[in-house]
Design an enzyme around this catalytic site. Structure first.
Site, PDB file in Angstrom:
ATOM      1  N   LYS A  13       0.822  -1.225   0.000  1.00  0.00           N
ATOM      2  CA  LYS A  13       0.000   0.000   0.000  1.00  0.00           C
ATOM      3  C   LYS A  13       0.853   1.271   0.000  1.00  0.00           C
ATOM      4  O   LYS A  13       0.608   2.184  -0.770  1.00  0.00           O
ATOM      5  CB  LYS A  13      -0.891   0.065   1.251  1.00  0.00           C
ATOM      6  CG  LYS A  13      -1.959  -0.972   1.354  1.00  0.00           C
ATOM      7  CD  LYS A  13      -2.872  -0.688   2.533  1.00  0.00           C
ATOM      8  CE  LYS A  13      -2.189  -0.678   3.884  1.00  0.00           C
ATOM      9  NZ  LYS A  13      -1.681  -1.984   4.346  1.00  0.00           N
ATOM     10  N   ARG A  85      -9.360   2.023   9.117  1.00  0.00           N
ATOM     11  CA  ARG A  85      -8.918   0.670   9.436  1.00  0.00           C
ATOM     12  C   ARG A  85      -9.939  -0.075  10.279  1.00  0.00           C
ATOM     13  O   ARG A  85      -9.727  -1.235  10.610  1.00  0.00           O
ATOM     14  CB  ARG A  85      -7.611   0.767  10.213  1.00  0.00           C
ATOM     15  CG  ARG A  85      -6.453   0.046   9.529  1.00  0.00           C
ATOM     16  CD  ARG A  85      -5.260   0.319  10.363  1.00  0.00           C
ATOM     17  NE  ARG A  85      -4.099  -0.411  10.062  1.00  0.00           N
ATOM     18  CZ  ARG A  85      -3.044   0.096   9.453  1.00  0.00           C
ATOM     19  NH1 ARG A  85      -3.092   1.303   8.949  1.00  0.00           N
ATOM     20  NH2 ARG A  85      -1.955  -0.623   9.342  1.00  0.00           N
ATOM     21  N   ARG A 124      11.733  -6.990   4.502  1.00  0.00           N
ATOM     22  CA  ARG A 124      11.808  -5.557   4.170  1.00  0.00           C
ATOM     23  C   ARG A 124      12.853  -4.824   5.018  1.00  0.00           C
ATOM     24  O   ARG A 124      12.969  -5.051   6.211  1.00  0.00           O
ATOM     25  CB  ARG A 124      10.426  -4.933   4.398  1.00  0.00           C
ATOM     26  CG  ARG A 124      10.371  -3.438   4.156  1.00  0.00           C
ATOM     27  CD  ARG A 124       8.979  -2.948   3.945  1.00  0.00           C
ATOM     28  NE  ARG A 124       8.101  -3.105   5.089  1.00  0.00           N
ATOM     29  CZ  ARG A 124       6.795  -2.852   5.062  1.00  0.00           C
ATOM     30  NH1 ARG A 124       6.220  -2.470   3.955  1.00  0.00           N
ATOM     31  NH2 ARG A 124       6.069  -3.002   6.152  1.00  0.00           N
ATOM     32  N   ARG A 156      11.843  -2.154  10.337  1.00  0.00           N
ATOM     33  CA  ARG A 156      10.825  -1.506  11.165  1.00  0.00           C
ATOM     34  C   ARG A 156      10.529  -2.420  12.342  1.00  0.00           C
ATOM     35  O   ARG A 156      10.444  -3.635  12.166  1.00  0.00           O
ATOM     36  CB  ARG A 156       9.548  -1.338  10.331  1.00  0.00           C
ATOM     37  CG  ARG A 156       9.299   0.075   9.880  1.00  0.00           C
ATOM     38  CD  ARG A 156       8.207   0.144   8.856  1.00  0.00           C
ATOM     39  NE  ARG A 156       6.908  -0.317   9.339  1.00  0.00           N
ATOM     40  CZ  ARG A 156       5.766  -0.232   8.630  1.00  0.00           C
ATOM     41  NH1 ARG A 156       5.794   0.295   7.428  1.00  0.00           N
ATOM     42  NH2 ARG A 156       4.626  -0.663   9.111  1.00  0.00           N
ATOM     43  N   ARG A 167      -0.230  -8.149  13.538  1.00  0.00           N
ATOM     44  CA  ARG A 167      -0.831  -7.138  12.649  1.00  0.00           C
ATOM     45  C   ARG A 167      -1.851  -7.792  11.715  1.00  0.00           C
ATOM     46  O   ARG A 167      -2.879  -7.207  11.401  1.00  0.00           O
ATOM     47  CB  ARG A 167       0.260  -6.436  11.825  1.00  0.00           C
ATOM     48  CG  ARG A 167       1.064  -5.426  12.647  1.00  0.00           C
ATOM     49  CD  ARG A 167       2.337  -5.010  11.937  1.00  0.00           C
ATOM     50  NE  ARG A 167       2.104  -4.296  10.701  1.00  0.00           N
ATOM     51  CZ  ARG A 167       3.035  -4.147   9.756  1.00  0.00           C
ATOM     52  NH1 ARG A 167       4.233  -4.649   9.913  1.00  0.00           N
ATOM     53  NH2 ARG A 167       2.754  -3.481   8.667  1.00  0.00           N
TER      54      ARG A 167
END
Ligand code: AMP
Length: 212
Positions: A13, A85, A124, A156, A167
């Protein structure tokens, strides 16, 4: 024109929203980016982010409302990334948009299966300059170093595998009901997120260019 970009963690996203907003001259409003900036100064937000939990609706809604007060954002149009969300956030957003007579053209849902998304997120690595890499899919030229600015790459805190799983659980429980919410209002546009980044960008661009 105004759009929402929706999808599970790892759907891409953020990258797509940045590129799409750039192409169409919209303002990219990422609530995740806003909270990451705030994280340094706000201990409560910092803890929630690190645990993969959502920030309370009221705080998020007020933050987004403040942005929607800005004339230049309304003039240029905006792309909401990471918001809403929850159904509660979506309902609050509808009220704000209605009161300001702002039309939402569509909700772009980037669809990616769970295992693929986990693989993408766990590998990532990012840089403070905003560049993003992947250890195997998009590695930097030099290990651990940003190609763009030479900065040290890092993971992160919410990209660690156990947090990613949390998540996802949060997405399933609190965000997925939004799909039904937007299906009812006939604004949902499905994007195949399993394709590569350029293809996904092309799919989204074509939808927006055709006013879908
Ligand atoms: P993101 O970069 O969109 O994955 O967001 C990172 C984190 O910011 C999330 O895991 C939440 O802790 C928080 N966050 C971002 N947007 C929202 C939202 N709309 N509602 C609640 N929490 C949010």
């Amino acid at each position: 024109m105004n759009y929402i970009i929706l999808g599970p963690p790892g759907a891409g996203k953020g990258t797509q929203a940045k590129n799409i907003a750039g192409k169409f001259g919209m303002v990219h409003l990422s609530t995740g980016d806003m909270f990451r900036e705030e994280k340094e100064s706000d201990e409560v937000v910092s803890k929630l982010l690190s645990a993969g939990q959502l920030v309370p609706d009221e705080i998020v809604v007020n933050m987004v409302k403040k942005h929607l007060e800005k004339d230049d954002i309304i003039k240029k149009g905006f792309l909401l990334d990471g918001f809403p969300r929850t159904v509660k956030q979506a309902e609050e957003l509808d009220v704000v948009l209605k009161s300001k007579n702002i039309k939402m053209e569509g909700v772009l849902l980037i669809d990616v299966p769970f295992e693929e998304a986990v693989k993408r997120i766990v590998g990532r690595r990012i840089c403070v300059c905003g560049a993003s890499y992947h250890m195997t899919l998009l590695p930097p030229k030099e290990d651990g170093k940003c190609d763009r600015c030479g900065g040290k790459l890092f993971q992160r805190s919410d990209d660690k595998e156990n947090v990613v799983r949390e998540r996802f659980a949060v997405y399933e429980r609190q965000t997925k009901p939004l799909i039904e919410y937007y299906e009812k209002s006939d604004t949902l546009i499905y994007i195949n997120g399993l394709k590569d980044e350029k293809d996904v960008f092309a799919q989204i661009s074509s939808c927006i260019a055709n006013g879908l």
